[in-house]
Scaffold this active site. Structure first.
Site, PDB file in Angstrom:
ATOM      1  CG  HIS A   1       3.894   1.959  -3.734  1.00  0.00           C
ATOM      2  ND1 HIS A   1       3.501   3.203  -4.194  1.00  0.00           N
ATOM      3  CD2 HIS A   1       4.887   1.554  -4.563  1.00  0.00           C
ATOM      4  CE1 HIS A   1       4.219   3.521  -5.259  1.00  0.00           C
ATOM      5  NE2 HIS A   1       5.068   2.530  -5.506  1.00  0.00           N
TER       6      HIS A   1
ATOM      7  CG  ASP B   1       1.149   5.052  -2.529  1.00  0.00           C
ATOM      8  OD1 ASP B   1       1.875   4.740  -1.571  1.00  0.00           O
ATOM      9  OD2 ASP B   1       1.474   4.878  -3.718  1.00  0.00           O
TER      10      ASP B   1
ATOM     11  CB  SER C   1       7.431   4.800  -6.791  1.00  0.00           C
ATOM     12  OG  SER C   1       6.631   4.069  -7.686  1.00  0.00           O
ATOM     13  N   GLY C   2       7.367   7.805  -5.581  1.00  0.00           N
ATOM     14  CA  GLY C   2       7.752   8.665  -4.471  1.00  0.00           C
ATOM     15  C   GLY C   2       8.303   9.996  -4.900  1.00  0.00           C
TER      16      GLY C   2
END
Length: 433
Positions: free
Chosen positions: A93, A142, A239-240
């Site tokens: 995402h 994701d 994120s990630g």
């Protein structure tokens, strides 16, 4: 309902569940993964963070910062994990609103983004692989991979992360950490310049999916980590990045999850949701060419351009929210290919250079039956031997008995018969005639 995406994902690769994780081949270049060289033995295994603090240099040497020059400040977009000298594991995402991945850069071995240490390295992105089943509507699958334009060079501040395969019992790992350059509060409008770290606990997914927690929104390929009471969590900009758990029998760490999403930050009963790297272990190997089996998972989507510009720093792509559909494929930049016009007429059969073949004339008359050399066979005549003459004179036949043809022959005979019978009876009875 507020949902904050943690903009990223990370993973590392394992070889076997043994105390020394020696990894072989070009993928690992003979090094070890999941080890923190700059951390002393005394620090390893301790609870180093409560509520989130600034990390020491080299504390998490596989953690990377993925940056977009269109984002103000440091340009930090998402975190990631270096799992090979050429590959970074992150979240799908993170890239839904990136217009051109060739403008991104990856900073490896950094702690403070505005002042990179001597051991830090910067690479550009050669390729982005997004999971073929990623769904922006519910954030399923994701996960994504970035290929670097040239290999990273490992040192004290740059090491590879370990991704657990099926032999690792992730649920039994007790000491877990999260780290990233994301916001330090839920309402912060900018990321952190200095890398932050915090200790968290794995939380049972069934509990996370209960009615007063996430009410079934967590997928089976997700992990749930944080604190039931809140207070410690990943947030925007993390994120990630990796969810990391220490091995129970060794000093190395496993990258067990990739930071994906959460409702708010550090809320009670709203812990962070992470993509399980163990679940996607074979997918990762297949994409980076370490799973030659023909039954390997489908190749991920390889995209380099996206339809909209990146969001300003501190904001999140609207298309990544669960209420939105996945981003559309970018429009074609040129008309479809058409067949070029023919440069010469179509091929035709050349004219015959000689007459068609005919049967040659006969050189001799046809065969005939030869004439007969003898007359045809006839049946021989039969010769009969005459009967010899009789040796004795034939016996003369008796003359025929004359037949009494007088009438009434039958009555006369009967009378004579009964007369003789009467005389016979009388004789028998002693009477005379």
């Amino acid at each position: 309902m507020e949902i904050l995406f943690r903009q990223g994902l990370s993973t590392l690769i394992l070889q076997a569940a043994v105390p020394t994780r020696k990894l072989e081949g070009d993928f690992f270049q003979g090094g070890t993964c999941g080890v923190r060289p700059t951390t002393s033995d005394e620090d390893q295994g301790k609870t180093r963070v409560v509520g989130g603090t600034s990390a020491q240099e080299g504390a998490w040497p596989w953690l990377v910062s993925i940056q977009d020059p269109e984002i103000p400040g440091t340009g930090h977009l998402c975190g990631g994990s270096l799992i090979s000298t050429r590959w970074v594991l992150t979240a799908a995402h993170c890239f839904v609103d990136i217009r051109n991945i060739s403008t991104l850069r990856v900073v490896i071995g950094a702690t403070q983004l505005t002042e990179l240490a001597a051991g830090a390295e910067v690479r550009e992105v050669a390729r982005l692989l997004v999971h073929e089943d990623y769904n922006a509507a519910d954030q399923s699958n994701d996960i994504a991979l970035l290929e670097l334009d040239r290999p990273a060079e490992c040192n004290l501040y740059i090491q590879l992360g370990c991704v657990p395969n099926g032999t690792v019992d992730v649920s039994e790992l007790d000491i877990c950490y999260v780290a990233g350059w994301g916001a330090t509060t839920a309402r912060a409008q900018k990321s952190s310049d200095v890398l932050q770290e915090a200790q968290v606990h794995l939380i049972d997914v069934q509990l996370c999916n209960s009615s007063d927690w996430y009410a079934g929104d967590v997928h089976t390929h997700n992990l749930c980590a944080g604190h039931p009471e809140g207070g410690i969590d990943t947030c925007q900009g993390d994120s990630g990045g990796p969810l990391m758990c220490k091995d129970n029998d060794a000093d190395n760490f496993w990258v067990v999850g990739v930071t994906s999403w959460g409702r708010g930050c550090a809320r009670a009963k709203r812990p962070g949701i992470y993509t399980s790297t163990q679940h996607f272990y074979n997918w990762i190997l297949a994409q980076i060419g370490l799973l030659p089996d023909v039954s390997a998972p489908t190749t991920a989507r390889t995209w380099g351009y996206y339809p909209t510009a990146a969001q300003p720093w501190g904001q999140f792509p609207t298309a990544a929210r669960p209420t939105q559909n996945p981003w559309p494929r970018p429009p074609a930049t040129q008309p479809p290919w058409t067949r070029p016009p023919a440069t010469h007429p179509p091929w035709t059969r050349p004219p015959a250079t000689q007459p068609p073949w005919t049967r040659p004339p006969a050189t001799q008359p046809p065969w005939t039956r030869p004439p007969a050399t003898q007359p045809p066979w006839t049946r021989p005549t039969t010769t009969q031997i005459p009967k010899p003459p009789p040796t004795t004179a034939p016996k003369p036949k008796p003359p025929p008995t004359p037949v009494d043809k007088s009438c009434p022959f039958p009555v006369k005979k009967l009378v004579e018969f009964f007369t003789r019978m009467e005389k016979l009876l009388q004789a028998l009875q002693g009477k005379t005639a």
